[in-house]
Every structure is written in C-alpha cells, then in structure tokens.
Design an enzyme around this catalytic site. Structure first.
Site, PDB file in Angstrom:
ATOM      1  N   LYS A 110      52.391  21.584  38.981  1.00  0.00           N
ATOM      2  CA  LYS A 110      51.733  21.042  40.174  1.00  0.00           C
ATOM      3  C   LYS A 110      52.468  19.806  40.678  1.00  0.00           C
ATOM      4  O   LYS A 110      52.597  19.604  41.889  1.00  0.00           O
ATOM      5  CB  LYS A 110      50.261  20.756  39.897  1.00  0.00           C
ATOM      6  N   LYS A 189      55.561  34.563  40.483  1.00  0.00           N
ATOM      7  CA  LYS A 189      54.135  34.822  40.273  1.00  0.00           C
ATOM      8  C   LYS A 189      53.389  34.690  41.597  1.00  0.00           C
ATOM      9  O   LYS A 189      53.658  33.744  42.352  1.00  0.00           O
ATOM     10  CB  LYS A 189      53.591  33.804  39.269  1.00  0.00           C
ATOM     11  N   LYS A 192      48.774  30.960  45.474  1.00  0.00           N
ATOM     12  CA  LYS A 192      48.493  30.285  46.751  1.00  0.00           C
ATOM     13  C   LYS A 192      49.562  29.250  47.051  1.00  0.00           C
ATOM     14  O   LYS A 192      49.991  29.083  48.194  1.00  0.00           O
ATOM     15  CB  LYS A 192      47.153  29.541  46.652  1.00  0.00           C
TER      16      LYS A 192
HETATM   17  P1  ADP Z   1      46.679  30.394  42.324  1.00  0.00           P
HETATM   18  O1  ADP Z   1      47.830  30.399  41.359  1.00  0.00           O
HETATM   19  O2  ADP Z   1      46.893  31.322  43.455  1.00  0.00           O
HETATM   20  O3  ADP Z   1      46.282  28.996  42.762  1.00  0.00           O
HETATM   21  P2  ADP Z   1      44.334  30.218  40.671  1.00  0.00           P
HETATM   22  O4  ADP Z   1      44.998  29.167  39.836  1.00  0.00           O
HETATM   23  O5  ADP Z   1      43.206  29.807  41.560  1.00  0.00           O
HETATM   24  O6  ADP Z   1      45.453  30.983  41.515  1.00  0.00           O
HETATM   25  O7  ADP Z   1      43.854  31.358  39.686  1.00  0.00           O
HETATM   26  C1  ADP Z   1      42.537  31.876  39.570  1.00  0.00           C
HETATM   27  C2  ADP Z   1      42.549  32.953  38.492  1.00  0.00           C
HETATM   28  O8  ADP Z   1      43.413  34.030  38.893  1.00  0.00           O
HETATM   29  C3  ADP Z   1      43.110  32.459  37.140  1.00  0.00           C
HETATM   30  O9  ADP Z   1      42.416  33.117  36.076  1.00  0.00           O
HETATM   31  C4  ADP Z   1      44.539  32.896  37.181  1.00  0.00           C
HETATM   32  O10 ADP Z   1      45.088  33.062  35.897  1.00  0.00           O
HETATM   33  C5  ADP Z   1      44.441  34.225  37.926  1.00  0.00           C
HETATM   34  N1  ADP Z   1      45.699  34.485  38.648  1.00  0.00           N
HETATM   35  C6  ADP Z   1      46.214  33.766  39.662  1.00  0.00           C
HETATM   36  N2  ADP Z   1      47.387  34.278  40.074  1.00  0.00           N
HETATM   37  C7  ADP Z   1      47.624  35.367  39.292  1.00  0.00           C
HETATM   38  C8  ADP Z   1      48.677  36.314  39.229  1.00  0.00           C
HETATM   39  N3  ADP Z   1      49.707  36.259  40.057  1.00  0.00           N
HETATM   40  N4  ADP Z   1      48.609  37.292  38.304  1.00  0.00           N
HETATM   41  C9  ADP Z   1      47.542  37.373  37.451  1.00  0.00           C
HETATM   42  N5  ADP Z   1      46.517  36.503  37.463  1.00  0.00           N
HETATM   43  C10 ADP Z   1      46.543  35.503  38.360  1.00  0.00           C
END
Ligand code: ADP
Ligand code: TRP
Length: 320
Positions: A110, A189, A192
C-alpha cells in the site's frame, strides 16, 4: 464451526473478490455459523470522504445480498456497529511485536502504491485480528493476499492465550487454490488499486472493453496455441465455467482459432453468470429500507456475541 470474513467498502466489487472470497464464503456458510461484515473502520485507512464511505457501505451490502448472502442464516453487519472490536484491537496491539507488523506485505504494497503511511494502515492487521477473534471464528475464507494477516491473527491469539489463559480460538484461513489469485486484465493480481478489474455490477460496455482488452501473447490466429496456462482470459474462464474453458483450450490448441473468440466467450459467460445477480441488485436498490434493516439485525446479533467475548477478555487481562 464459526466462519468469518470481511470486505472493505473501498471500491467496486470485482470478479476477483467474487470468486476469490465471496463464492467460497457462501459455500462455507452452508456448513456452519457464518459472520460476514463490511469493514468500514478498515476503509478509513484510505477513504477520506464521509459521503463516499457511507455510500460504499450500502453498495457492499447490496453486492453481498444480490450475490446470494442469506441474512436469515448469516450474521451480516457493518463493522462499526460493533465498536467493541476497536477496544479489543487496542488490547491485542499491546501484545503485538512491532516487527510482525513491519513484515506485513500488504502494508508495504500500500505504501508502494502511494498511500500515506498512517498508523491505522500499519496496525490494520491487529484490527483484523480483533474482527476474527471477537466472534471466535474457526475459519476465515479469503484470497491469498490475506493469508499473512490470518497468520498474524494466529500469532497474536496464541501470545494472548499464553499470557492470560485459553481465551481465544485459533483460526485458520480457507483459501481456494484455483481462485486464490485471480489475474486482472493486465496479468497482475486483479485489484481495485491496479485499475485492472472487471466489475460485476458496473456498466456492460465498460466490462466489454475490459475483457476485450485483456493482454494476450502474440501467437498468430492460425497457429496452434501453446503455453495456454499463462493465458489470462482462459484462467478467468476456468474459474467461472471449467467445462467451457476446456472446450476453448482444445480449439486454441488445434489452431485457426483466435484469442478474440475466447474473449467473446468469456464476456458472454460472465454476463450470463452474473445476470440474475444484476437483476436482484436492481430490485434491492429500490428497497433500501430492507437493506438497512438487514444490517441493523446483523448488528444486534454480532453485538451479543462480541459482548460475551469482551467480558472474558477484560476479566482475563485485569480490566474491571
Ligand atoms: P482489492 O485488492 O481489489 O482491494 P480487497 O482487498 O478489498 O480487494 O479484497 C477483498 C477480498 O477479496 C479479500 O478476501 C481478498 O483476498 C479477495 N480478493 C481480492 N482480489 C482478489 C483476486 N484477484 N483473486 C482472489 N481473491 C481476491
Ligand atoms: N483485510 C481484508 C481485505 O482487505 C478485509 C478484512 C477486515 C477481513 N477484517 C477482516 C477479512 C477479517 C477477513 C477477516 O480484504
């Protein structure tokens, strides 16, 4: 068995969230007592607009309900409706060695992305531990990026139990290998923060543009395609419809079949898969009183559990 997971209200739901966390969480909810919540305290580490945060919380509530969360079976709540987690977070922070937090990859990521290194961002995993431990969760369904935070939770809980007696249940993460890291349109990956997501409830035209823009290698149309395990569109299709993915893989391996066709198939499959959820969400939006009521009911149930746990914790450490 208790199951708990949360998602930050910090952006729009994407297919990585759905396949990595949400769908496995719904499946697990059939097997025990599930607690799923909207992590609005956590979102304060990055969101700086009250109107936006409030709206994001309702959006996540709509997303969960539209995607199939059953509020009669799952305790579904807003994190800030259970402020006891912040008290527990403080108590846990007093047992958390600094180097453990310094080692957290998600904090370093981050900061690398340009977020201001505030103290909340640094102690984020301690609040997450409080979320999990306050309901005595056994299992935490998450994507792979969250694995380290669950390890931190286990370490903190063990340290607490050693110092003050067996108070906390030690949780385990539940990660589906096949969808643990769903790739985004650029191959990193899906996240957002990388702008490489395909949103579930966004504009269809934007989804089309995103899917058709998925990065591929440059083997010509006629060529029998090799190295298909690296193909992002195919990886995404495998998560949604493994049978269709095998069919596509066979066609590509023969040759004379291009990636454009594969992407069209992926888009159509995504649209079909999420159509009932999009429709349900459109209906729920017209009934926000119901959505608010679900969160209020969830808060009452989550508070009952949290209060019992906090009494034990306060007693164990010598408060009151
Ligand atoms: P982002 O990375 O988009 O900000 P979040 O941190 O809000 O996503 O993740 C919310 C949930 O979704 C968590 O349990 C996270 O591990 C899962 N998650 C987010 N991105 C992925 C991905 N690309 N593949 C699998 N799981 C994901
Ligand atoms: N850190 C999680 C994420 O970014 C959200 C979260 C907060 C969470 N508290 C939790 C996930 C407790 C599982 C359990 O996705």
């Amino acid at each position: 068995m208790r199951i708990l997971s949360g998602i930050q209200p910090s952006g729009k739901l994407h297919i990585g969230n759905y396949f990595g966390m949400m769908r496995p969480a719904f499946e697990l909810a059939q097997k025990g007592e599930a607690f799923y919540f909207i992590a609005d305290y956590h979102a304060l580490t990055s969101v700086r607009d009250a109107v936006e945060l409030r709206q994001n919380v309702l959006d996540v509530a709509l997303d969960f309900l539209a995607c199939g969360l059953d509020p009669t079976k799952t305790v579904f709540y807003r994190q800030s409706d259970v402020p006891q987690v912040t008290e527990l977070s403080w108590i846990l922070s007093c047992l958390t060695p600094l180097p453990m937090l310094e080692n957290c990859v998600s904090y370093k990521d981050k900061i690398a992305q340009g977020l201001t290194p505030n103290a909340g961002l640094f102690t984020y995993p301690v609040l997450q531990a409080a979320d999990i431990l306050i309901v005595q969760s056994n299992v935490v369904p998450v994507g792979k990026d969250q694995k380290q935070h669950i390890e931190v939770t286990r370490d903190i809980a063990s340290a607490f139990n050693r110092e003050f007696g067996e108070v906390f249940t030690i949780p385990e993460s539940s990660i589906r290998e096949a969808v643990a890291v769903m790739p985004g349109t650029d191959g990193r990956k899906m996240s957002k923060s990388y702008g490489n997501t395909v949103e579930i409830f966004g504009d269809e035209k934007v989804a089309k543009k995103k899917v058709m823009g998925i990065v591929t290698d440059c083997q010509p149309m006629e060529a029998p395609k090799t190295d298909l395990d690296k193909n992002i569109a195919l990886q995404l299709l495998r998560a949604i419809a493994p049978d269709k993915a095998s069919e596509q893989e066979a066609k590509l391996a023969v040759g004379g079949y291009g990636y454009g066709e594969l992407k069209k198939m992926l888009l159509a499959t995504l649209m079909d898969y999420f159509a009932p959820m999009r429709q349900k969400r459109a209906e729920l939006v017209k009934n926000m009183d119901y959505v608010e009521q679900v969160l209020r009911d969830g808060a009452v149930r989550a508070n009952a559990v949290a209060n019992v746990m906090m009494e034990k914790v306060r007693k164990a450490v010598g408060l009151r």
